[in-house]
Design a protein around this motif. Structure first.
Motif, PDB file in Angstrom:
ATOM      1  N   GLY A  30     -39.332  49.300 -62.039  1.00 25.19           N
ATOM      2  CA  GLY A  30     -38.419  48.362 -62.677  1.00 25.19           C
ATOM      3  C   GLY A  30     -37.576  47.613 -61.672  1.00 25.19           C
ATOM      4  N   PHE A  31     -37.093  48.324 -60.668  1.00 26.60           N
ATOM      5  CA  PHE A  31     -36.290  47.681 -59.627  1.00 26.60           C
ATOM      6  C   PHE A  31     -37.146  46.715 -58.814  1.00 26.60           C
ATOM      7  N   ALA A  32     -38.402  47.094 -58.561  1.00 25.64           N
ATOM      8  CA  ALA A  32     -39.332  46.191 -57.869  1.00 25.64           C
ATOM      9  C   ALA A  32     -39.541  44.912 -58.679  1.00 25.64           C
ATOM     10  N   THR A  33     -39.631  45.052 -59.993  1.00 27.65           N
ATOM     11  CA  THR A  33     -39.774  43.876 -60.859  1.00 27.65           C
ATOM     12  C   THR A  33     -38.576  42.958 -60.729  1.00 27.65           C
ATOM     13  N   ALA A  34     -37.371  43.541 -60.723  1.00 30.37           N
ATOM     14  CA  ALA A  34     -36.152  42.743 -60.595  1.00 30.37           C
ATOM     15  C   ALA A  34     -36.093  42.008 -59.264  1.00 30.37           C
ATOM     16  N   ILE A  35     -36.713  42.558 -58.230  1.00 31.70           N
ATOM     17  CA  ILE A  35     -36.730  41.912 -56.921  1.00 31.70           C
ATOM     18  C   ILE A  35     -37.830  40.857 -56.833  1.00 31.70           C
ATOM     19  N   VAL A  36     -39.035  41.229 -57.251  1.00 30.86           N
ATOM     20  CA  VAL A  36     -40.216  40.399 -56.994  1.00 30.86           C
ATOM     21  C   VAL A  36     -40.269  39.164 -57.881  1.00 30.86           C
ATOM     22  N   ILE A  37     -40.006  39.309 -59.196  1.00 32.57           N
ATOM     23  CA  ILE A  37     -40.231  38.190 -60.111  1.00 32.57           C
ATOM     24  C   ILE A  37     -39.362  36.981 -59.767  1.00 32.57           C
ATOM     25  N   PRO A  38     -38.034  37.101 -59.625  1.00 34.46           N
ATOM     26  CA  PRO A  38     -37.267  35.907 -59.262  1.00 34.46           C
ATOM     27  C   PRO A  38     -37.615  35.377 -57.879  1.00 34.46           C
ATOM     28  N   ALA A  39     -37.905  36.277 -56.919  1.00 34.43           N
ATOM     29  CA  ALA A  39     -38.298  35.821 -55.586  1.00 34.43           C
ATOM     30  C   ALA A  39     -39.621  35.070 -55.638  1.00 34.43           C
ATOM     31  N   ALA A  40     -40.580  35.590 -56.419  1.00 34.95           N
ATOM     32  CA  ALA A  40     -41.883  34.924 -56.534  1.00 34.95           C
ATOM     33  C   ALA A  40     -41.749  33.551 -57.180  1.00 34.95           C
ATOM     34  N   LEU A  41     -40.922  33.457 -58.217  1.00 38.62           N
ATOM     35  CA  LEU A  41     -40.731  32.163 -58.866  1.00 38.62           C
ATOM     36  C   LEU A  41     -40.049  31.176 -57.927  1.00 38.62           C
ATOM     37  N   SER A  42     -39.071  31.644 -57.165  1.00 44.88           N
ATOM     38  CA  SER A  42     -38.410  30.763 -56.198  1.00 44.88           C
ATOM     39  C   SER A  42     -39.390  30.287 -55.133  1.00 44.88           C
ATOM     40  N   LEU A  43     -40.238  31.191 -54.652  1.00 45.09           N
ATOM     41  CA  LEU A  43     -41.247  30.802 -53.671  1.00 45.09           C
ATOM     42  C   LEU A  43     -42.238  29.811 -54.265  1.00 45.09           C
ATOM     43  N   LEU A  44     -42.586  29.993 -55.534  1.00 47.34           N
ATOM     44  CA  LEU A  44     -43.482  29.055 -56.198  1.00 47.34           C
ATOM     45  C   LEU A  44     -42.848  27.676 -56.283  1.00 47.34           C
ATOM     46  N   LEU A  45     -41.557  27.632 -56.661  1.00 48.25           N
ATOM     47  CA  LEU A  45     -40.867  26.348 -56.741  1.00 48.25           C
ATOM     48  C   LEU A  45     -40.769  25.692 -55.365  1.00 48.25           C
ATOM     49  N   GLY A  46     -40.587  26.507 -54.328  1.00 49.26           N
ATOM     50  CA  GLY A  46     -40.505  25.959 -52.986  1.00 49.26           C
ATOM     51  C   GLY A  46     -41.840  25.503 -52.443  1.00 49.26           C
ATOM     52  N   THR A  47     -42.927  26.059 -52.962  1.00 49.47           N
ATOM     53  CA  THR A  47     -44.261  25.698 -52.501  1.00 49.47           C
ATOM     54  C   THR A  47     -44.743  24.393 -53.120  1.00 49.47           C
ATOM     55  N   PHE A  48     -44.281  24.109 -54.356  1.00 53.26           N
ATOM     56  CA  PHE A  48     -44.719  22.908 -55.056  1.00 53.26           C
ATOM     57  C   PHE A  48     -43.510  22.060 -55.425  1.00 53.26           C
ATOM     58  N   ALA A  49     -43.529  20.791 -55.025  1.00 48.62           N
ATOM     59  CA  ALA A  49     -42.459  19.878 -55.397  1.00 48.62           C
ATOM     60  C   ALA A  49     -42.501  19.609 -56.896  1.00 48.62           C
ATOM     61  N   GLU A  50     -41.363  19.185 -57.473  1.00 43.44           N
ATOM     62  CA  GLU A  50     -41.310  18.881 -58.902  1.00 43.44           C
ATOM     63  C   GLU A  50     -42.358  17.833 -59.242  1.00 43.44           C
ATOM     64  N   GLY A  51     -43.055  18.055 -60.338  1.00 45.49           N
ATOM     65  CA  GLY A  51     -44.101  17.135 -60.754  1.00 45.49           C
ATOM     66  C   GLY A  51     -45.297  17.883 -61.294  1.00 45.49           C
ATOM     67  N   ARG A  52     -46.436  17.225 -61.287  1.00 43.93           N
ATOM     68  CA  ARG A  52     -47.619  17.767 -61.949  1.00 43.93           C
ATOM     69  C   ARG A  52     -48.104  19.070 -61.320  1.00 43.93           C
ATOM     70  N   ALA A  53     -48.107  19.138 -59.986  1.00 41.08           N
ATOM     71  CA  ALA A  53     -48.598  20.351 -59.330  1.00 41.08           C
ATOM     72  C   ALA A  53     -47.721  21.551 -59.657  1.00 41.08           C
ATOM     73  N   ARG A  54     -46.381  21.361 -59.645  1.00 42.29           N
ATOM     74  CA  ARG A  54     -45.498  22.467 -59.985  1.00 42.29           C
ATOM     75  C   ARG A  54     -45.670  22.867 -61.448  1.00 42.29           C
ATOM     76  N   ASP A  55     -45.806  21.890 -62.332  1.00 40.45           N
ATOM     77  CA  ASP A  55     -45.992  22.201 -63.750  1.00 40.45           C
ATOM     78  C   ASP A  55     -47.266  23.015 -63.963  1.00 40.45           C
ATOM     79  N   ARG A  56     -48.336  22.637 -63.246  1.00 41.17           N
ATOM     80  CA  ARG A  56     -49.589  23.408 -63.344  1.00 41.17           C
ATOM     81  C   ARG A  56     -49.371  24.837 -62.867  1.00 41.17           C
ATOM     82  N   ALA A  57     -48.668  24.980 -61.746  1.00 42.03           N
ATOM     83  CA  ALA A  57     -48.420  26.317 -61.206  1.00 42.03           C
ATOM     84  C   ALA A  57     -47.576  27.147 -62.163  1.00 42.03           C
ATOM     85  N   LEU A  58     -46.534  26.538 -62.741  1.00 41.79           N
ATOM     86  CA  LEU A  58     -45.702  27.246 -63.712  1.00 41.79           C
ATOM     87  C   LEU A  58     -46.495  27.595 -64.967  1.00 41.79           C
ATOM     88  N   GLY A  59     -47.415  26.715 -65.347  1.00 38.14           N
ATOM     89  CA  GLY A  59     -48.259  27.005 -66.507  1.00 38.14           C
ATOM     90  C   GLY A  59     -49.132  28.221 -66.273  1.00 38.14           C
TER      91      GLY A  59
END
Length: 478
Positions: free
Chosen positions: A125-154
């Protein structure tokens, strides 16, 4: 566009096409693998609880702590861990979380006592609390706002939701064919593979301004969320009017209210209130809570129906959600296209309308075996619609944030997801219990009546959510 080989240069250029580079694809696979694995962990042990109890000596009343200990840490610490990732580095926290996931899963697979197994679930559970927000932040940092980020979030949203359903199916297979221990041990090689590849393809975030961790805010919000989740799980296990439930929920209100007062005065707030009150952040997260609460609680209701009314085994009940799982994957793929054409607000509102309209026919379920076909058809449609809402929520709640606030935004979104998962089941369980208790005998007819009544409530919440989001959400332009 510059020929710089760095990932950051590639994604930050305004001339970069909406497609993904090879390095971005590998990074996406790594992040999605981690998120999917943790989503599976929410539900993978549900059907294995009786076997775990028999092997490790859990009493019936203590079995629920296998799920509760995980949920408490996953939801209670996620906002704090998201902010720490902003300060300490998101890749660093992501890797620390994956190490903890692997260690906790190994401990759980080898556990010989109830205490060791609960310690393993706390670690997961603690690993989940660490990894999920960090992974989402890394995903947002990897893809700029727009179609590619929307696809990744999808893709992220579809795999997160599919993971919850897959967990029930996978848990049944592993428990029946091998042992419940493999529900833990399967995470170990996955965590190891992620730890090998992640340092190569993920770029570390850097702080762009001097700041500090808001210790009073961190303490009050973490304790407040722990009290909230504990109160909700207590309501699911006992009742909404029990003393433990009422005390926990009252304490949550007190602590979270104190947190708001602290944040107003803090020079370095954990959650800057001007960000939280933005319409896209506030109402986007409301949509997220309701999306996860309605769909996960529907799975709970239909599990009760399949086992108590139709007499399905746990494994057969889990397999019955395959259509829902397929629908969630499709919804995650089409969601970005809907957002690109109509906007995130229309995606959320339309998705809730379709989800509610698909949920209502389930009130026609009966004790006839043919009802399973109705369940398969409408849960598929509802799964597609629910993921369109989830993708819309993720895009809306994380858009327009500065780089240094992305950990906060993804922490809020992750918290909304996990609180929604924890919230839905107690509410629907309470509706079910009220109807069943009115009957002198808890027969299959009484259970069916309770399930269908709760389904009406569930569908009504979806339609009410559509109306509220339509009125109040004013997202930024996508």
């Amino acid at each position: 566009m510059t020929t710089n080989n760095s990932l950051t240069a590639d994604i930050d250029s305004p001339e970069h096409p909406p497609g993904m580079t090879g390095k971005q694809r590998i990074a996406l696979v790594v992040l999605l693998t981690a998120s999917f694995t943790l989503a599976v962990d929410f539900s993978v042990l549900n059907v294995a609880l009786p076997a775990i109890g028999a092997d490790l000596g859990f009493t019936i009343e203590n079995l629920q702590w296998i799920a509760t200990s995980f949920a408490l840490c996953a939801a209670g610490f996620t906002l704090l861990m998201g902010r720490i990732a902003d300060l300490a580095g998101r890749r660093r926290m992501f890797l620390i979380g994956m190490v903890l996931l692997g260690a906790g899963s190994l401990l759980g697979g080898l556990a010989t006592t109830a205490e060791l197994l609960l310690a393993a679930r706390v670690a997961q559970g603690f690993a989940t609390a660490i990894v999920i927000p960090a992974a989402l932040s890394l995903l947002l940092g990897t893809f700029a706002e727009g179609r590619a980020r929307d696809r990744a979030l999808g893709l992220n949203g579809s795999l997160m939701a599919a993971g919850f359903t897959t967990g029930a199916i996978l848990g049944g297979f592993l428990t029946d064919l091998l042992s419940w221990r493999w529900a833990f041990l399967i995470n170990v090689p996955i965590a190891a593979a992620v730890l090998v590849v992640a340092p190569v393809v993920l770029q570390e975030s850097r702080r762009t301004r001097r700041t500090a961790l808001d210790i009073p805010g961190a303490i009050t919000v973490t304790l407040g969320l722990l009290a909230l989740v504990f109160g909700l799980t207590s309501a699911a296990e006992s009742s909404w009017t029990g003393s433990i439930t009422l005390i926990s929920l009252a304490l949550a209100v007190l602590l979270l209210g104190s947190f708001v007062l602290i944040e107003r005065r803090s020079p370095f707030p954990l959650v800057p209130l001007p960000i939280v009150v933005r319409p896209n952040v506030a109402w986007g997260n409301v949509a997220g809570v309701l999306a996860f609460a309605t769909e996960t609680s529907l799975v709970f209701l239909l599990t009760i129906y399949l086992q108590k009314v139709l007499g399905y085994t746990p494994l057969a009940a889990g397999l019955s959600f395959a259509a829902l799982g397929i629908g969630t994957v499709i919804g995650g793929l089409v969601g970005p296209r809907i957002i690109a054409r109509f906007g995130s607000k229309a995606a959320i509102v339309g998705g809730f309308v379709v989800q509610g309209s698909a949920t209502m026919p389930l009130a026609l379920l009966s004790d006839a075996a043919a009802s399973a076909w109705l369940l398969l058809g409408v849960t598929f449609i509802g799964g597609v619609a629910n993921l369109v809402v989830i993708v819309g929520f993720m895009v809306t709640a994380t858009s327009g944030l500065r780089a240094q606030d992305q950990g906060l935004g993804t922490g809020l979104a992750t918290m909304s997801q996990q609180v929604g998962i924890v919230l839905g089941t107690p509410v629907m369980s309470a509706v079910l219990a009220v109807v069943v208790l009115r009957s002198d005998v808890a027969s299959s007819d009484a259970v069916l009546s309770g399930v269908t009544t709760a389904i009406w409530v569930n569908g009504g919440i979806c339609l009410a959510a559509a109306a509220v989001i339509w009125v109040f959400l004013r997202p930024q332009e996508n």
